[in-house]
Design an enzyme around this catalytic site. Structure first.
Site, PDB file in Angstrom:
ATOM      1  N   THR A 196       0.842  -1.206   0.000  1.00  0.00           N
ATOM      2  CA  THR A 196       0.000   0.000   0.000  1.00  0.00           C
ATOM      3  C   THR A 196       0.873   1.250   0.000  1.00  0.00           C
ATOM      4  OG1 THR A 196      -1.756  -1.105   1.189  1.00  0.00           O
ATOM      5  CG2 THR A 196      -1.583   1.254   1.579  1.00  0.00           C
ATOM      6  N   ARG A 224     -14.368  -7.154  -0.309  1.00  0.00           N
ATOM      7  CA  ARG A 224     -13.695  -6.859   0.967  1.00  0.00           C
ATOM      8  C   ARG A 224     -13.094  -5.434   0.913  1.00  0.00           C
ATOM      9  NH1 ARG A 224      -8.165  -5.284   2.387  1.00  0.00           N
ATOM     10  NH2 ARG A 224      -7.789  -5.946   4.502  1.00  0.00           N
ATOM     11  N   GLY A 226     -10.639  -2.757   3.066  1.00  0.00           N
ATOM     12  CA  GLY A 226      -9.668  -2.719   4.168  1.00  0.00           C
ATOM     13  C   GLY A 226      -9.704  -1.404   4.929  1.00  0.00           C
ATOM     14  N   ASP A 227      -8.610  -1.123   5.619  1.00  0.00           N
ATOM     15  CA  ASP A 227      -8.535   0.080   6.465  1.00  0.00           C
ATOM     16  C   ASP A 227      -8.228   1.347   5.664  1.00  0.00           C
ATOM     17  OD1 ASP A 227      -5.995  -1.150   5.950  1.00  0.00           O
ATOM     18  OD2 ASP A 227      -5.087   0.261   7.354  1.00  0.00           O
ATOM     19  N   THR A 247      -0.370   0.968   7.029  1.00  0.00           N
ATOM     20  CA  THR A 247      -0.279  -0.140   6.079  1.00  0.00           C
ATOM     21  C   THR A 247      -0.127  -1.439   6.852  1.00  0.00           C
ATOM     22  OG1 THR A 247       1.002  -1.121   4.281  1.00  0.00           O
ATOM     23  CG2 THR A 247       2.235   0.239   5.833  1.00  0.00           C
ATOM     24  N   GLY A 248      -0.728  -2.498   6.333  1.00  0.00           N
ATOM     25  CA  GLY A 248      -0.635  -3.775   7.027  1.00  0.00           C
ATOM     26  C   GLY A 248      -1.959  -4.509   6.963  1.00  0.00           C
ATOM     27  N   GLY A 250      -5.282  -4.951   7.285  1.00  0.00           N
ATOM     28  CA  GLY A 250      -6.306  -3.929   7.457  1.00  0.00           C
ATOM     29  C   GLY A 250      -7.354  -4.220   8.518  1.00  0.00           C
TER      30      GLY A 250
HETATM   31  N1  ASP Z   1      -3.874  -2.168   4.747  1.00  0.00           N
HETATM   32  C1  ASP Z   1      -4.141  -2.686   3.444  1.00  0.00           C
HETATM   33  C2  ASP Z   1      -5.437  -3.452   3.499  1.00  0.00           C
HETATM   34  O1  ASP Z   1      -5.646  -4.181   4.448  1.00  0.00           O
HETATM   35  C3  ASP Z   1      -3.084  -3.595   2.907  1.00  0.00           C
HETATM   36  C4  ASP Z   1      -1.661  -3.127   3.101  1.00  0.00           C
HETATM   37  O2  ASP Z   1      -1.426  -2.082   3.678  1.00  0.00           O
HETATM   38  O3  ASP Z   1      -0.733  -3.829   2.672  1.00  0.00           O
HETATM   39  O4  ASP Z   1      -6.198  -3.368   2.591  1.00  0.00           O
END
Ligand code: ASP
Length: 330
Positions: A196, A224, A226-227, A247-248, A250
């Site tokens: 991201t 789906r 995400g965050d 990022t991570g 979500g």
């Molecule tokens: N946070 C993002 C999500 O969950 C993915 C990512 O940051 O790698 O959609």
């Protein structure tokens, strides 16, 4: 005589006690930055073993280009919202990151982008989710913030709104990259997150803006979200405290309302940016919520904690400080 010596010792101890500050305290005492910018290109299995040197050089080059663009704009008095949009656009146009052109595929082999932006001066925000033909989803998020009475728009409605307002719409085949498709085939049922992009900027007027854009998680279920497009979870900005882009994984960032929580810990707990953001990322790790964030406060202090192997990241400030980092390097 002895009394005088004791008094001198006491004064010395007092002075050294006052000046013996941690590096974090020193940073927080520093002169406010005239402007500052911090970016990320995602957190995950970012290790020197997994990223060959040529690829590493490519990542570093694009991250540096993004910082150069942003600092040029900030130097020339551009508002932080415009800077965040421009910097994220540049990263969305690169196939290297999981956003825009380089977005990952969902389990059906389709693209679904999410993006958001927040203006910490006016406490305004905009987001789009599950869109698949807007070339730069971050620009659609800004349009929602500035040209609609809403905060979030999804799917066909968001695309129609972007089209009506003149944004570039592309065929979804524009987002096909063989590398991401291979990732999907390799995952075989597993979900993975990676790459991201995000940006937080402090402009010369003291206004903070933050934005995040993503393709989500590879192999995610259709629909789906995400965050990244959720204000407070993946993105947050307030001139009173800080700007944050996450990022991570979500689902964790949504449940722990991570981006807004950094601000809340500063506002209500009087915590420094560093402490608030590092504590949250450590706490997430205890719950197996993997990821990281970038954050910047009103003085231009920067924090970039992550609990994964690495995170593509970098920052630059008006005083010429500039760093691009990938791994667990300082
Ligand atoms: N946070 C993002 C999500 O969950 C993915 C990512 O940051 O790698 O959609």
């Amino acid at each position: 005589m002895i009394k005088k010596q004791l008094l001198a010792m006491f004064i010395l101890l007092f002075i050294s006690g006052c000046t013996n500050k941690t590096s974090e305290e020193k940073q927080n005492d520093a002169k406010p930055a005239e402007y500052a910018l911090v970016i990320h290109g995602g957190a995950g299995n970012v290790t020197p073993e997994r990223i060959p040197p040529e690829k590493e050089a490519e990542y570093r080059a694009v991250l540096q280009q993004a910082l150069n663009l942003g600092s040029e704009w900030l130097k020339n008095d551009s508002p932080s919202v415009a800077v965040v949009e421009a910097v994220i656009q540049l990263m969305e146009n690169s196939p290297l990151f999981n956003a825009g052109k380089g977005a990952v595929f969902n389990a059906e082999g389709k693209i679904e982008h999410d993006a958001s932006i927040m203006d910490g001066n006016q406490m305004k925000a905009g987001a789009v989710a599950s869109v698949n033909t807007i070339k730069n989803p971050i620009s659609a998020a800004r349009l929602v913030m500035e040209k609609s009475p809403h905060v979030m728009m999804v799917r066909e409605g968001a695309i129609q709104f972007a089209r009506e307002n003149g944004l570039e719409i592309v065929d979804s085949s524009y987002f096909f990259t063989q590398e991401r498709y291979n990732d999907l085939l390799r995952l075989q049922g597993k979900i993975e997150k990676y790459g991201t992009v995000g940006c937080v900027a402090l402009d010369k007027k003291g206004n903070i803006a933050a934005g995040t854009s993503t393709g989500g998680m590879s192999n995610k279920k259709y629909g789906r979200i995400g965050d990244a497009p959720i204000i407070g979870a993946g993105t947050y900005a307030s001139n009173a405290t800080c700007g944050v882009s996450c990022t991570g994984h979500g689902e964790f960032f949504i449940r722990y309302n991570v981006a807004a929580d950094v601000s809340a810990r500063m506002k209500y707990g009087n915590q420094s940016l560093q402490k608030a953001s590092e504590d949250i990322i450590n706490e997430l790790f205890q719950k197996e919520g993997m990821g990281g964030l970038i954050a910047l406060d009103k003085l231009g202090n920067i924090s970039m904690p992550f609990n994964t192997d690495g995170m593509f990241r970098g920052y630059t400030k008006a005083n010429g400080e500039n760093k691009v980092l990938l791994f667990k390097e300082k």
